[in-house]
Design a protein around this motif. Structure first.
Motif, PDB file in Angstrom:
ATOM      1  N   VAL A 118       0.866  -1.177   0.000  1.00 52.81           N
ATOM      2  CA  VAL A 118       0.000   0.000   0.000  1.00 52.81           C
ATOM      3  C   VAL A 118       0.903   1.229   0.000  1.00 52.81           C
ATOM      4  N   TYR A 119       0.681   2.133  -0.939  1.00 50.02           N
ATOM      5  CA  TYR A 119       1.456   3.378  -1.041  1.00 50.02           C
ATOM      6  C   TYR A 119       0.523   4.533  -0.674  1.00 50.02           C
ATOM      7  N   PRO A 120       0.576   4.969   0.601  1.00 50.58           N
ATOM      8  CA  PRO A 120      -0.356   6.016   1.030  1.00 50.58           C
ATOM      9  C   PRO A 120       0.227   7.419   0.898  1.00 50.58           C
ATOM     10  N   GLY A 121      -0.627   8.413   0.740  1.00 48.90           N
ATOM     11  CA  GLY A 121      -0.178   9.803   0.688  1.00 48.90           C
ATOM     12  C   GLY A 121      -1.343  10.731   0.466  1.00 48.90           C
ATOM     13  N   SER A 122      -1.006  12.018   0.368  1.00 45.10           N
ATOM     14  CA  SER A 122      -2.052  13.017   0.128  1.00 45.10           C
ATOM     15  C   SER A 122      -2.373  13.122  -1.365  1.00 45.10           C
ATOM     16  N   PHE A 123      -1.335  13.055  -2.200  1.00 41.95           N
ATOM     17  CA  PHE A 123      -1.496  13.126  -3.663  1.00 41.95           C
ATOM     18  C   PHE A 123      -2.326  14.352  -4.060  1.00 41.95           C
ATOM     19  N   ASP A 124      -1.891  15.516  -3.578  1.00 38.33           N
ATOM     20  CA  ASP A 124      -2.666  16.763  -3.771  1.00 38.33           C
ATOM     21  C   ASP A 124      -1.891  17.780  -4.596  1.00 38.33           C
ATOM     22  N   GLY A 170       7.014  12.461  -9.303  1.00 43.00           N
ATOM     23  CA  GLY A 170       7.764  11.764  -8.243  1.00 43.00           C
ATOM     24  C   GLY A 170       6.966  10.581  -7.711  1.00 43.00           C
ATOM     25  N   HIS A 171       5.670  10.820  -7.420  1.00 41.22           N
ATOM     26  CA  HIS A 171       4.797   9.718  -6.984  1.00 41.22           C
ATOM     27  C   HIS A 171       4.730   8.637  -8.062  1.00 41.22           C
ATOM     28  N   LEU A 172       4.522   9.101  -9.311  1.00 41.67           N
ATOM     29  CA  LEU A 172       4.328   8.155 -10.423  1.00 41.67           C
ATOM     30  C   LEU A 172       5.541   7.243 -10.606  1.00 41.67           C
ATOM     31  N   LYS A 219      -6.866  17.299   9.474  1.00 38.10           N
ATOM     32  CA  LYS A 219      -6.206  18.545   9.922  1.00 38.10           C
ATOM     33  C   LYS A 219      -5.631  19.337   8.752  1.00 38.10           C
ATOM     34  N   LYS A 220      -5.468  18.683   7.603  1.00 38.54           N
ATOM     35  CA  LYS A 220      -4.853  19.365   6.450  1.00 38.54           C
ATOM     36  C   LYS A 220      -5.921  19.970   5.552  1.00 38.54           C
ATOM     37  N   SER A 221      -5.581  21.105   4.927  1.00 38.01           N
ATOM     38  CA  SER A 221      -6.506  21.617   3.909  1.00 38.01           C
ATOM     39  C   SER A 221      -5.874  21.344   2.541  1.00 38.01           C
ATOM     40  N   LEU A 259       4.488   1.130   1.590  1.00 37.77           N
ATOM     41  CA  LEU A 259       5.597   1.696   0.817  1.00 37.77           C
ATOM     42  C   LEU A 259       5.567   3.217   0.928  1.00 37.77           C
ATOM     43  N   ARG A 260       6.751   3.821   1.153  1.00 36.83           N
ATOM     44  CA  ARG A 260       6.852   5.277   1.190  1.00 36.83           C
ATOM     45  C   ARG A 260       8.048   5.717   0.364  1.00 36.83           C
ATOM     46  N   GLY A 261       8.034   6.962  -0.061  1.00 32.66           N
ATOM     47  CA  GLY A 261       9.131   7.487  -0.876  1.00 32.66           C
ATOM     48  C   GLY A 261      10.045   8.367  -0.049  1.00 32.66           C
ATOM     49  N   LEU A 262      11.304   8.435  -0.444  1.00 31.66           N
ATOM     50  CA  LEU A 262      12.300   9.209   0.308  1.00 31.66           C
ATOM     51  C   LEU A 262      13.087  10.107  -0.635  1.00 31.66           C
ATOM     52  N   ARG A 263      13.062  11.419  -0.368  1.00 30.88           N
ATOM     53  CA  ARG A 263      13.824  12.356  -1.208  1.00 30.88           C
ATOM     54  C   ARG A 263      15.046  12.899  -0.495  1.00 30.88           C
ATOM     55  N   ASN A 264      14.923  13.187   0.791  1.00 31.82           N
ATOM     56  CA  ASN A 264      15.976  13.930   1.497  1.00 31.82           C
ATOM     57  C   ASN A 264      15.912  13.640   3.001  1.00 31.82           C
ATOM     58  N   ASN A 284      10.559  12.348   9.016  1.00 30.98           N
ATOM     59  CA  ASN A 284       9.107  12.196   8.973  1.00 30.98           C
ATOM     60  C   ASN A 284       8.715  10.726   8.786  1.00 30.98           C
ATOM     61  N   GLU A 285       9.380  10.081   7.839  1.00 32.47           N
ATOM     62  CA  GLU A 285       9.051   8.677   7.540  1.00 32.47           C
ATOM     63  C   GLU A 285       9.364   7.762   8.714  1.00 32.47           C
ATOM     64  N   LEU A 286      10.460   8.083   9.429  1.00 31.89           N
ATOM     65  CA  LEU A 286      10.831   7.268  10.588  1.00 31.89           C
ATOM     66  C   LEU A 286       9.710   7.299  11.630  1.00 31.89           C
ATOM     67  N   ASP A 331      15.616  12.566 -11.157  1.00 30.91           N
ATOM     68  CA  ASP A 331      14.827  13.631 -11.793  1.00 30.91           C
ATOM     69  C   ASP A 331      13.788  14.232 -10.850  1.00 30.91           C
ATOM     70  N   ASN A 332      13.383  13.470  -9.836  1.00 26.27           N
ATOM     71  CA  ASN A 332      12.282  13.917  -8.974  1.00 26.27           C
ATOM     72  C   ASN A 332      12.690  14.176  -7.534  1.00 26.27           C
ATOM     73  N   LEU A 333      14.002  14.361  -7.338  1.00 24.08           N
ATOM     74  CA  LEU A 333      14.499  14.565  -5.972  1.00 24.08           C
ATOM     75  C   LEU A 333      13.871  15.791  -5.306  1.00 24.08           C
ATOM     76  N   PHE A 334      13.495  16.780  -6.125  1.00 21.84           N
ATOM     77  CA  PHE A 334      12.956  18.017  -5.548  1.00 21.84           C
ATOM     78  C   PHE A 334      11.488  18.223  -5.931  1.00 21.84           C
ATOM     79  N   THR A 335      10.853  17.181  -6.449  1.00 18.22           N
ATOM     80  CA  THR A 335       9.447  17.307  -6.846  1.00 18.22           C
ATOM     81  C   THR A 335       8.544  17.053  -5.649  1.00 18.22           C
ATOM     82  N   SER A 336       7.641  17.997  -5.394  1.00 16.07           N
ATOM     83  CA  SER A 336       6.622  17.772  -4.364  1.00 16.07           C
ATOM     84  C   SER A 336       5.361  18.511  -4.797  1.00 16.07           C
TER      85      SER A 336
HETATM   86  P1  ADP Z   1       2.419  13.435   2.469  1.00 18.39           P
HETATM   87  O1  ADP Z   1       1.061  13.917   2.809  1.00 18.39           O
HETATM   88  O2  ADP Z   1       2.966  12.392   3.386  1.00 18.39           O
HETATM   89  O3  ADP Z   1       3.384  14.530   2.180  1.00 18.39           O
HETATM   90  P2  ADP Z   1       2.582  12.887  -0.302  1.00 18.39           P
HETATM   91  O4  ADP Z   1       1.406  12.722  -1.173  1.00 18.39           O
HETATM   92  O5  ADP Z   1       3.313  14.170  -0.428  1.00 18.39           O
HETATM   93  O6  ADP Z   1       2.170  12.619   1.164  1.00 18.39           O
HETATM   94  O7  ADP Z   1       3.606  11.717  -0.579  1.00 18.39           O
HETATM   95  C1  ADP Z   1       3.319  10.364  -0.349  1.00 18.39           C
HETATM   96  C2  ADP Z   1       4.632   9.620  -0.265  1.00 18.39           C
HETATM   97  O8  ADP Z   1       5.367   9.836  -1.463  1.00 18.39           O
HETATM   98  C3  ADP Z   1       5.540  10.089   0.886  1.00 18.39           C
HETATM   99  O9  ADP Z   1       6.252   8.960   1.369  1.00 18.39           O
HETATM  100  C4  ADP Z   1       6.492  11.032   0.211  1.00 18.39           C
HETATM  101  O10 ADP Z   1       7.745  11.091   0.877  1.00 18.39           O
HETATM  102  C5  ADP Z   1       6.637  10.357  -1.147  1.00 18.39           C
HETATM  103  N1  ADP Z   1       7.035  11.279  -2.200  1.00 18.39           N
HETATM  104  C6  ADP Z   1       6.475  12.454  -2.535  1.00 18.39           C
HETATM  105  N2  ADP Z   1       7.124  13.025  -3.571  1.00 18.39           N
HETATM  106  C7  ADP Z   1       8.138  12.177  -3.895  1.00 18.39           C
HETATM  107  C8  ADP Z   1       9.204  12.205  -4.862  1.00 18.39           C
HETATM  108  N3  ADP Z   1       9.379  13.236  -5.686  1.00 18.39           N
HETATM  109  N4  ADP Z   1      10.058  11.166  -4.902  1.00 18.39           N
HETATM  110  C9  ADP Z   1       9.902  10.132  -4.040  1.00 18.39           C
HETATM  111  N5  ADP Z   1       8.952  10.048  -3.112  1.00 18.39           N
HETATM  112  C10 ADP Z   1       8.071  11.047  -3.025  1.00 18.39           C
END
Ligand code: ADP
Length: 160
Positions: free
Chosen positions: A5-11, A16-18, A40-42, A85-90, A96-98, A121-126
């Protein structure tokens, strides 16, 4: 391989997510992309809009899109997934992930959190940096799935 399961806000969902989703889909038999609702988030987009954008951006047979207002660990149990599953950029992501992974482990020790590094390519994508780029008049299209670029730019422009 087990289900994850890959959870997140996806907003909204970003490239990077893809990238994480596409790599995970090669490893796991099934990947559930879970839009988790944090009261709590908008958000910029409604839950339905986020689900719709994910569905339009992802074209992989073993990826399912879902949503929950409950615990991610409960969703894992429901669908028979043993990995979050979670993603890690920095280093900020790491801290946060810990915390999240310890929290989830204390709720259900049978579910493991696994971290996947961002591709270069997506190290700084959010999602939030994309909003900033558009607000400053820049081109956000390299960071967004092509299917949703227009919709995202329009929504951010409307919020100016
Ligand atoms: P959150 O609400 O936790 O910020 P996100 O939708 O931003 O949720 O991200 C969901 C997950 O994807 C998190 O583990 C986040 O670290 C990871 N993630 C977001 N952007 C990237 C990216 N560019 N590369 C790798 N992982 C990412």
């Amino acid at each position: 391989m087990p289900f994850c399961v890959y959870p997140g806000s996806f907003d909204p969902v970003t490239m990077g997510h893809l990238n994480i989703i596409e790599r995970a889909a090669k490893i796991f038999d099934k990947v559930y992309v879970l839009v988790s609702v944090n009261t709590k988030k908008s958000y910029l987009f409604s839950l339905e809009e986020k689900l719709d954008m994910l569905r339009r951006s992802i074209h992989l047979d073993n990826v399912e899109i879902a949503a929950t207002e409950g615990l991610v660990t409960d969703f894992c149990k429901k669908v028979g997934a043993s990995v979050i599953l979670r993603g890690l950029r920095n280093p900020n992501d790491y801290q946060n992930e810990l915390e999240i992974s310890y929290f989830n482990h204390s709720i259900d020790p049978s579910i493991e959190t696994m971290l996947m590094y961002s591709d270069r390519d997506n190290l700084f994508t959010s999602s939030s940096s994309i909003k900033e780029v558009v607000l400053c008049g820049g081109d956000a299209s390299p960071f967004l799935p092509k299917e949703i670029v227009d919709e995202v730019v329009k929504r951010i422009d409307e919020k100016r």
